[in-house]
Design a protein around this motif. Structure first.
Motif, PDB file in Angstrom:
ATOM      1  N   MET A   1       0.788  -1.155   0.202  1.00 14.70           N
ATOM      2  CA  MET A   1       0.196   0.136  -0.389  1.00 14.70           C
ATOM      3  C   MET A   1       1.055   1.111  -0.252  1.00 14.70           C
ATOM      4  SD  MET A   1      -2.564   0.948   2.760  1.00 14.70           S
ATOM      5  CE  MET A   1      -4.025   2.871   2.351  1.00 14.70           C
ATOM      6  N   LEU A   2       0.541   2.277  -1.051  1.00 15.49           N
ATOM      7  CA  LEU A   2       1.615   3.364  -0.815  1.00 15.49           C
ATOM      8  C   LEU A   2       0.724   3.912   0.405  1.00 15.49           C
ATOM      9  CD1 LEU A   2       2.746   5.409  -2.135  1.00 15.49           C
ATOM     10  CD2 LEU A   2       1.371   6.175  -3.247  1.00 15.49           C
ATOM     11  N   VAL A   3       2.092   4.731   1.293  1.00 20.11           N
ATOM     12  CA  VAL A   3       1.597   5.431   2.069  1.00 20.11           C
ATOM     13  C   VAL A   3       2.113   7.502   2.349  1.00 20.11           C
ATOM     14  CG1 VAL A   3       1.319   3.217   4.004  1.00 20.11           C
ATOM     15  CG2 VAL A   3       3.809   4.546   3.149  1.00 20.11           C
ATOM     16  N   ALA A   4       3.003   7.445   1.321  1.00 21.44           N
ATOM     17  CA  ALA A   4       3.191   8.248   1.518  1.00 21.44           C
ATOM     18  C   ALA A   4       3.877   8.643   0.043  1.00 21.44           C
ATOM     19  CB  ALA A   4       4.666   8.764   2.405  1.00 21.44           C
ATOM     20  N   ALA A   5       4.492   9.804  -0.314  1.00 19.49           N
ATOM     21  CA  ALA A   5       4.913  10.185  -1.285  1.00 19.49           C
ATOM     22  C   ALA A   5       5.355  11.883  -1.471  1.00 19.49           C
ATOM     23  CB  ALA A   5       3.970  10.428  -2.726  1.00 19.49           C
ATOM     24  N   ALA A   6       6.717  12.073  -2.000  1.00 18.61           N
ATOM     25  CA  ALA A   6       7.079  13.189  -2.633  1.00 18.61           C
ATOM     26  C   ALA A   6       7.278  13.332  -3.844  1.00 18.61           C
ATOM     27  CB  ALA A   6       8.627  13.518  -2.061  1.00 18.61           C
ATOM     28  N   VAL A   7       7.144  14.253  -4.009  1.00 20.55           N
ATOM     29  CA  VAL A   7       7.606  14.957  -5.566  1.00 20.55           C
ATOM     30  C   VAL A   7       8.146  15.873  -5.925  1.00 20.55           C
ATOM     31  CG1 VAL A   7       6.368  15.232  -7.369  1.00 20.55           C
ATOM     32  CG2 VAL A   7       4.679  14.215  -6.267  1.00 20.55           C
ATOM     33  N   CYS A   8       9.446  14.979  -6.223  1.00 23.20           N
ATOM     34  CA  CYS A   8      11.239  16.692  -6.392  1.00 23.20           C
ATOM     35  C   CYS A   8      10.783  17.390  -7.636  1.00 23.20           C
ATOM     36  CB  CYS A   8      11.686  16.486  -6.108  1.00 23.20           C
ATOM     37  SG  CYS A   8      11.808  16.538  -3.591  1.00 23.20           S
ATOM     38  N   PRO A   9      11.687  18.347  -8.023  1.00 23.72           N
ATOM     39  CA  PRO A   9      12.498  18.859  -9.425  1.00 23.72           C
ATOM     40  C   PRO A   9      13.442  17.918  -9.605  1.00 23.72           C
ATOM     41  CG  PRO A   9      12.768  20.419  -8.096  1.00 23.72           C
ATOM     42  CD  PRO A   9      11.996  19.818  -7.474  1.00 23.72           C
TER      43      PRO A   9
END
Length: 239
Positions: free
Chosen positions: A1-9
């Motif tokens: 299960m996906l519990v977190a995500a970070a989106v970065c350049p």
């Protein structure tokens, strides 16, 4: 299960040695990326997958320990996915630039919170295939986090890599809104043709994220939004 995500350049200019005398101009972006990675650590994942784009026709999985470098930019800086403590590299393939920047960010914060692996998706991957790729990512572990690397448009000014395109600001605004609210439908709706014309390398990784987050109740927060050098840089955290 996906519990977190970070989106970065993923511009190489995030690496101070590459940016040289202009390094401080992206201090805000670096700080926001560190904050987003802190959200991942707080989620206590069993596995972290760094997702980035690869040149057309490329892509594939990269194990912990895979190497990358920024020597093509005239600096002797090498990185390893997962850091120096991951043991001998088990892949001779060099990390694509997006994942090399991810590896650098992880090394910068001293990431030791979960095993790391990488996935590069072709920048021209169709939205449906992106969603399918993302949906398959969380299946092997109870708690999975994603570090999603990608820039918005590269056409925000006449000095931008893609020159000025009046459609770029609207595209970036839509992407920022979708990432800030964890709006999966809006991410899936990003037009791959328009993204290609605007040189928005984040489109495919963002749509992989949308597939991975399906069925979750994650909420989003936008931590950084700017367009230095005419390129849209977005940082977001989902938890």
């Amino acid at each position: 299960m996906l519990v977190a995500a970070a989106v970065c350049p993923c511009p190489p200019l995030l690496v101070p040695q590459v940016a040289g005398g202009a390094a401080q101009e992206l201090d805000g972006a670096r700080a926001a990326c560190a904050d987003a990675l802190g959200v991942l650590a707080a989620a206590r994942p069993d596995r972290l997958v760094a997702v980035g784009s690869a040149p057309q026709g490329g892509g594939g999985a990269y194990p912990a320990g895979a190497r990358g470098s920024f020597r093509g930019f005239g600096v002797d800086v090498g990185v390893r996915l997962g850091g120096a403590g991951t043991g001998p590299a088990t892949s001779e393939r060099e990390l694509p630039l997006s994942l090399a920047v991810a590896a650098w960010l992880l090394e910068r914060v001293g990431w030791e919170d979960a095993p790391v692996e990488g996935l590069a998706v072709p920048e021209d991957l169709a939205p449906r295939r992106c969603a399918e790729t993302g949906a398959a990512l969380p299946g092997r572990d109870a708690r999975v986090a994603l570090l999603v690397m990608g820039d918005a448009s590269a056409c925000r000014s006449v000095k931008a890599p893609g020159y000025l395109d009046e459609r770029a600001a609207g595209f970036d605004t839509a992407a920022a809104r979708a990432l800030s609210t964890a709006d999966l439908a809006a991410l899936r709706a990003l037009d791959p043709g328009l993204a290609r014309e605007l040189k928005a390398a984040g489109r495919a990784p963002w749509q992989v994220l949308a597939g991975a987050a399906e069925g979750t109740d994650l909420t989003g927060a936008l931590l950084y939004e700017d367009a230095p050098y005419g390129v849209g840089y977005l940082v977001a955290a989902w938890s």
